[in-house]
Design a protein around this motif. Structure first.
Motif, PDB file in Angstrom:
ATOM      1  N   ASN A 168      17.163 -10.230  13.056  1.00 51.32           N
ATOM      2  CA  ASN A 168      16.400  -9.854  14.249  1.00 51.32           C
ATOM      3  C   ASN A 168      16.259  -8.342  14.359  1.00 51.32           C
ATOM      4  N   GLU A 169      17.316  -7.608  14.022  1.00 52.08           N
ATOM      5  CA  GLU A 169      17.229  -6.148  14.047  1.00 52.08           C
ATOM      6  C   GLU A 169      16.204  -5.646  13.036  1.00 52.08           C
ATOM      7  N   MET A 170      16.200  -6.246  11.848  1.00 52.10           N
ATOM      8  CA  MET A 170      15.233  -5.849  10.822  1.00 52.10           C
ATOM      9  C   MET A 170      13.818  -6.238  11.240  1.00 52.10           C
ATOM     10  N   LYS A 171      13.685  -7.389  11.864  1.00 60.74           N
ATOM     11  CA  LYS A 171      12.371  -7.865  12.307  1.00 60.74           C
ATOM     12  C   LYS A 171      11.778  -6.907  13.341  1.00 60.74           C
ATOM     13  N   ILE A 172      12.620  -6.407  14.240  1.00 61.83           N
ATOM     14  CA  ILE A 172      12.155  -5.452  15.257  1.00 61.83           C
ATOM     15  C   ILE A 172      11.691  -4.155  14.608  1.00 61.83           C
ATOM     16  N   LEU A 173      12.470  -3.642  13.649  1.00 65.74           N
ATOM     17  CA  LEU A 173      12.091  -2.409  12.954  1.00 65.74           C
ATOM     18  C   LEU A 173      10.752  -2.561  12.244  1.00 65.74           C
ATOM     19  N   ILE A 174      10.548  -3.696  11.606  1.00 61.12           N
ATOM     20  CA  ILE A 174       9.308  -3.931  10.853  1.00 61.12           C
ATOM     21  C   ILE A 174       8.124  -4.112  11.798  1.00 61.12           C
ATOM     22  N   ASN A 175       8.318  -4.898  12.840  1.00 64.05           N
ATOM     23  CA  ASN A 175       7.215  -5.191  13.760  1.00 64.05           C
ATOM     24  C   ASN A 175       6.801  -3.973  14.583  1.00 64.05           C
ATOM     25  N   LYS A 176       7.700  -3.029  14.797  1.00 60.73           N
ATOM     26  CA  LYS A 176       7.381  -1.829  15.562  1.00 60.73           C
ATOM     27  C   LYS A 176       6.699  -0.759  14.719  1.00 60.73           C
ATOM     28  N   SER A 177       6.655  -0.976  13.407  1.00 57.21           N
ATOM     29  CA  SER A 177       6.061   0.023  12.521  1.00 57.21           C
ATOM     30  C   SER A 177       4.539  -0.010  12.610  1.00 57.21           C
ATOM     31  N   VAL A 178       3.906   1.028  12.073  1.00 59.17           N
ATOM     32  CA  VAL A 178       2.457   1.162  12.151  1.00 59.17           C
ATOM     33  C   VAL A 178       1.757   0.423  11.011  1.00 59.17           C
ATOM     34  N   HIS A 179       2.295   0.548   9.808  1.00 56.80           N
ATOM     35  CA  HIS A 179       1.635  -0.014   8.633  1.00 56.80           C
ATOM     36  C   HIS A 179       2.284  -1.301   8.134  1.00 56.80           C
ATOM     37  N   CYS A 180       3.595  -1.440   8.311  1.00 54.96           N
ATOM     38  CA  CYS A 180       4.305  -2.616   7.791  1.00 54.96           C
ATOM     39  C   CYS A 180       4.306  -3.786   8.766  1.00 54.96           C
ATOM     40  N   ASN A 181       3.791  -3.572   9.974  1.00 61.03           N
ATOM     41  CA  ASN A 181       3.838  -4.652  10.973  1.00 61.03           C
ATOM     42  C   ASN A 181       2.910  -5.820  10.643  1.00 61.03           C
ATOM     43  N   THR A 182       2.050  -5.638   9.643  1.00 64.14           N
ATOM     44  CA  THR A 182       1.192  -6.743   9.207  1.00 64.14           C
ATOM     45  C   THR A 182       1.895  -7.646   8.198  1.00 64.14           C
ATOM     46  N   THR A 224       0.839  -1.200   0.000  1.00 65.31           N
ATOM     47  CA  THR A 224       0.000   0.000   0.000  1.00 65.31           C
ATOM     48  C   THR A 224       0.871   1.245   0.000  1.00 65.31           C
ATOM     49  N   ASP A 225       0.283   2.369  -0.351  1.00 63.44           N
ATOM     50  CA  ASP A 225       1.019   3.638  -0.338  1.00 63.44           C
ATOM     51  C   ASP A 225       1.538   3.948   1.059  1.00 63.44           C
ATOM     52  N   GLU A 226       0.741   3.648   2.066  1.00 59.23           N
ATOM     53  CA  GLU A 226       1.155   3.923   3.448  1.00 59.23           C
ATOM     54  C   GLU A 226       2.346   3.061   3.842  1.00 59.23           C
ATOM     55  N   GLN A 227       2.346   1.812   3.423  1.00 58.64           N
ATOM     56  CA  GLN A 227       3.463   0.919   3.750  1.00 58.64           C
ATOM     57  C   GLN A 227       4.752   1.362   3.063  1.00 58.64           C
ATOM     58  N   ILE A 228       4.645   1.760   1.809  1.00 57.05           N
ATOM     59  CA  ILE A 228       5.840   2.215   1.083  1.00 57.05           C
ATOM     60  C   ILE A 228       6.385   3.499   1.701  1.00 57.05           C
ATOM     61  N   LYS A 229       5.498   4.413   2.030  1.00 56.89           N
ATOM     62  CA  LYS A 229       5.923   5.671   2.649  1.00 56.89           C
ATOM     63  C   LYS A 229       6.620   5.413   3.974  1.00 56.89           C
ATOM     64  N   GLU A 230       6.042   4.543   4.797  1.00 54.65           N
ATOM     65  CA  GLU A 230       6.628   4.233   6.101  1.00 54.65           C
ATOM     66  C   GLU A 230       7.976   3.532   5.956  1.00 54.65           C
ATOM     67  N   LEU A 231       8.071   2.691   4.964  1.00 56.19           N
ATOM     68  CA  LEU A 231       9.320   1.968   4.730  1.00 56.19           C
ATOM     69  C   LEU A 231      10.480   2.932   4.507  1.00 56.19           C
ATOM     70  N   PHE A 232      10.247   3.961   3.689  1.00 61.90           N
ATOM     71  CA  PHE A 232      11.327   4.880   3.337  1.00 61.90           C
ATOM     72  C   PHE A 232      11.505   6.026   4.333  1.00 61.90           C
ATOM     73  N   SER A 233      10.501   6.288   5.116  1.00 58.34           N
ATOM     74  CA  SER A 233      10.621   7.395   6.077  1.00 58.34           C
ATOM     75  C   SER A 233      11.016   6.933   7.470  1.00 58.34           C
ATOM     76  N   GLU A 234      10.662   5.683   7.820  1.00 56.38           N
ATOM     77  CA  GLU A 234      10.887   5.229   9.184  1.00 56.38           C
ATOM     78  C   GLU A 234      11.818   4.018   9.300  1.00 56.38           C
ATOM     79  N   ILE A 235      11.604   3.017   8.473  1.00 59.02           N
ATOM     80  CA  ILE A 235      12.338   1.757   8.649  1.00 59.02           C
ATOM     81  C   ILE A 235      13.740   1.808   8.057  1.00 59.02           C
ATOM     82  N   LEU A 236      13.836   2.122   6.769  1.00 56.53           N
ATOM     83  CA  LEU A 236      15.139   2.077   6.088  1.00 56.53           C
ATOM     84  C   LEU A 236      16.150   3.076   6.650  1.00 56.53           C
ATOM     85  N   PRO A 237      15.757   4.326   6.962  1.00 54.62           N
ATOM     86  CA  PRO A 237      16.753   5.255   7.520  1.00 54.62           C
ATOM     87  C   PRO A 237      17.396   4.749   8.802  1.00 54.62           C
ATOM     88  N   LYS A 238      16.683   3.945   9.581  1.00 55.33           N
ATOM     89  CA  LYS A 238      17.230   3.435  10.840  1.00 55.33           C
ATOM     90  C   LYS A 238      18.254   2.326  10.617  1.00 55.33           C
TER      91      LYS A 238
END
Length: 741
Positions: free
Chosen positions: A671-685, A648-662
């Motif tokens: 495990n580090e990547m799993k934590i980043l993904i699971n803590k997100s709002v839209h990509c945690n599904t 979704t647009d929200e998942q792509i936006k969150e990926l580039f604004s929140e997950i990847l920069p970290k």
């Protein structure tokens, strides 16, 4: 490939200084790059330590192959130690001469193992570096007894050297020349501007030897210097060093960056902007065009976004306007409406087969238009085809609104003249035809047309993956198209009809839609656009040929002779991130910020060009670094486009604004990547392993199973990983845009 290691040392850590040695090395390096297409490494002053010379020599030895050339140039102190010729290093010590100098013979031993086609050492040193008695340049034959030991170490090497009888460096008395005597005349010969050094237009070992002997002797005879030039090696017969009739660039020629047309990243826009430039710059990767034309089985062209699929389609269409034996129609489905298309499917059929008739309708109408426009009117079937096409769609191109017409499912009336083709007979008026009937009628009319034996007709379908959706309707629709094309091409081939349908798709879309059927189609129906190479030398990559062609075409009116590798003309010799960082070769450095696609390379050089002044003749390190800001934003947009339809647009936006920069610049564990993904709002599904595999597949992430990174775009097949055992690295091309740099 041509390689050279060039060393010049003036100020030593402990030894007495020499004069002009570094100037000699710089000028020799410039000539090899600009005239003879060499890949060089130059070590000056403190860079030329014993360990660094050994390291750089070994790096070249690891790259060099049989048939390559290798030149070694040294200007500095030379030493005979216990009868063994050695060169000094920046950190040579008087008390440790044997352990802090480099043996020429040991280098020759390494060269012998490589069996390169030509290896020449140029040694400008004092202290009789290689002044073995009697081996002067005029000697054409050397006795076996005299050189027996040395030949074992120099089987593939020829050595030119100079030695001062006085034991001190001999330099030109005219300080404005700024060179040692030997190097001055060597450089003059290599510039190709002195007739005395050439045999016609050719510089050979013999012509160079005679020239150096004569000029050095002539110069020293009127001055206090006493310097002698020598040569030795197994190759006593004459061999070619360089033919100046093929000189790459005259000294008066000027190359300005802003005069170069690197291109437009979108093929349609480049085609419309300058058709002549489009044709001149077209690069047929992997002979794809020829495979499409000549191989009847190849009808699927696969490549990542930006690998040149549209360029090929537009080129085929353009060629059909020029050549008499090819007729091609390029159709871009970028704005294709899959929802409306779904309305004319056969709901009674299973899975993707429900779309077969609808796709046949689309394909046959475009083929009909192609043949009507290109084939002379010489048969009843062609007349009927024209009549039918006009009645269905009018005079122009197939219009999507007319093609997707619900009344086709209910049935339409056609002239009774078509009854003879498919047996329709409804008395009292025109016959009633449903979509299946019309498709059958078009098929029959096309099959009965008399085609010329020397002409081929190609329908090229592109842009079908621009509106990808991760749903069953889209998947079944495209799957139906693939198998419809497969069946129609077989029918055309079996009926000896010179018609072929070609489809261009992105790799990930093809794998997504074809499912379990992919292996059958892959057996012989696909052509893959891969711009990577097994070579360790990035100048051997097709991308180098691609951009070199564009640079050369831009400069052909401003330079007097063809340039073998014009990319080297516009790039600096090396680039560093800072003064302490290891220097890198610029072309390979640029490719590391790309995903090995021509689209990326064009965008990067266009970003550089925006920063250039009209007088700039080369892209310096400052420009190369600064261009990353604009380029990095482009690359983020490209990756987002690759993910469109899968998330979704929200998942792509969150990926580039929140997950990847970290992720930063470091390698991140699963495990580090799993934590980043699971803590997100839209990509945690999303399932982390599936998301990471997708990001690897599009080239956004590199995967480490050990110390070596795997990048999907750098290999011909995508690897399968066990996520728990991997670490992930974010592509450096997006670092700038994500504020990681």
């Amino acid at each position: 490939m041509n390689y050279a290691l060039i060393v010049g040392i003036e100020d030593y850590y402990e030894l007495t200084p020499t004069i002009y040695a570094e100037n000699d090395a710089r000028d020799f390096n410039e000539i090899l790059i600009n005239t003879m297409d060499f890949k060089t490494k130059t070590l000056l002053g403190s860079e030329a330590s014993l360990q660094n010379i050994k390291k750089q020599f070994q790096i070249i030895m690891d790259k060099i192959n049989q048939g390559d050339k290798f030149y070694f140039f040294f200007a500095g102190h030379g030493i005979n130690f216990n009868g063994t010729p050695r060169i000094s290093c920046y950190d040579t010590y008087y008390d440790e001469l044997e352990n802090t100098t480099l043996s020429i013979e040991s280098m020759l031993g390494e060269i012998e193992k490589k069996k390169c086609s030509q290896s020449i050492f140029f040694i400008d040193a004092c202290e009789s570096t290689i002044s073995f008695e009697g081996r002067n340049l005029r000697a054409r034959k050397i006795s076996q007894k005299d050189i027996e030991d040395l030949q074992k170490k120099s089987e593939y090497t020829f050595v030119f050297s100079a030695a001062s009888v006085s034991g001190t460096a001999s330099v030109m008395e005219d300080d404005t020349l700024g060179h040692g005597i030997f190097s001055y005349y060597l450089l003059e010969a290599f510039r190709g501007n002195t007739v005395e050094a050439l045999d016609g237009t050719k510089l050979t070992n013999t012509s160079l030897a005679n020239y150096l002997t004569y000029k050095i002797k002539e110069y020293c005879s009127t001055r206090s210097h006493k310097q002698v030039a020598y040569c030795w090696g197994k190759a006593q017969s004459e061999f070619l060093i360089f033919d100046y009739s093929q000189r790459q660039l005259e000294t008066e020629s000027k190359v300005f960056i802003n005069d170069i047309y690197f291109g437009v990243i979108d093929a349609d826009n480049e085609y419309n902007k300058d058709l002549k430039a489009f044709k001149e710059n077209f690069y047929d990767l992997n002979d794809t065009v020829q495979k499409i034309i000549k191989d009847k089985t190849k009808f699927i062209v696969l490549g990542k976004k930006g690998t040149g699929k549209t360029y090929i389609g537009k080129y085929l269409e353009m060629e059909s306007e020029i050549t008499k034996d090819i007729n091609a129609k390029y159709v871009n489905f970028q704005t294709f409406d899959y929802i409306k298309f779904d309305s004319i499917k056969d709901s009674k059929a299973d899975t993707y087969e429900k779309y077969s008739t609808a796709w046949e309708w689309i394909i046959f109408t475009h083929l009909s238009k192609l043949i009507i426009d290109k084939l002379p009117n010489d048969s009843e079937s062609l007349d009927d085809l024209k009549y039918l096409y006009k009645g269905l769609l009018g005079e122009g191109e197939p219009n999507f609104r007319r093609l997707i017409n619900n009344r086709l499912k209910r049935g339409i009336s056609l002239d009774e003249k078509f009854e003879k083709y498919i047996g329709k007979d409804e008395s009292g008026g025109n016959s009633h035809y449903k979509l299946q009937d019309i498709v059958e009628l078009l098929d029959i009319l096309l099959s009965e047309i008399r085609f010329s034996n020397d002409k081929q007709y190609f329908l090229v379908l592109d842009g079908l993956d621009e509106k990808i959706k991760n749903d069953k309707t889209y998947k079944d629709s495209l799957n139906g198209l693939l198998w419809t094309i497969y069946r129609l091409n077989n029918d055309f081939n079996n009926s000896d009809l010179p018609i072929k349908i070609v489809i261009f798709l992105r790799n990930n879309v093809y794998e997504f839609v074809s499912g379990a059927n992919v292996n059958k189609l892959n057996l012989g129906n696909t052509v893959h656009l891969t711009w990577n190479s097994d070579s360790q030398d990035k100048f051997d990559f097709p991308l180098a040929d691609f951009i070199n062609k564009r640079i050369a075409n831009s400069l052909k009116n401003s330079i007097s002779s063809p340039v073998v590798n014009p990319l080297k003309l516009i790039l600096p010799f090396e680039i560093k991130s800072n003064s302490k960082a290891e220097a890198k070769e610029p072309w390979g450095w640029i490719l590391d910020f790309t995903t090995y696609k021509p689209r990326d390379v064009i965008q990067y050089f266009n970003s550089c060009q925006m920063l250039c002044n009209n007088s700039d003749e080369q892209l310096n390190a400052k420009i190369l670094w600064a261009a990353l800001k604009e380029y990095s934003s482009y690359l983020v947009r490209e990756f987002k486009d690759e993910l469109f339809g899968f998330y979704t647009d929200e998942q792509i936006k969150e990926l580039f604004s929140e997950i990847l920069p970290k992720m930063g610049k470091k390698r991140n564990s699963f495990n580090e990547m799993k934590i980043l993904i699971n803590k997100s709002v839209h990509c945690n599904t999303l399932k982390p392993e599936e998301l990471l595999n997708t990001l690897y597949g599009i080239g956004l992430l590199g995967v480490f199973e050990s110390d070596f990174a795997h990048w999907a775009y750098r290999t011909k097949t995508v690897k399968i990983f066990v996520p728990e055992n991997c670490k992930y690295l974010l592509h450096s091309g997006v670092w700038k845009a994500l504020s990681i740099w």
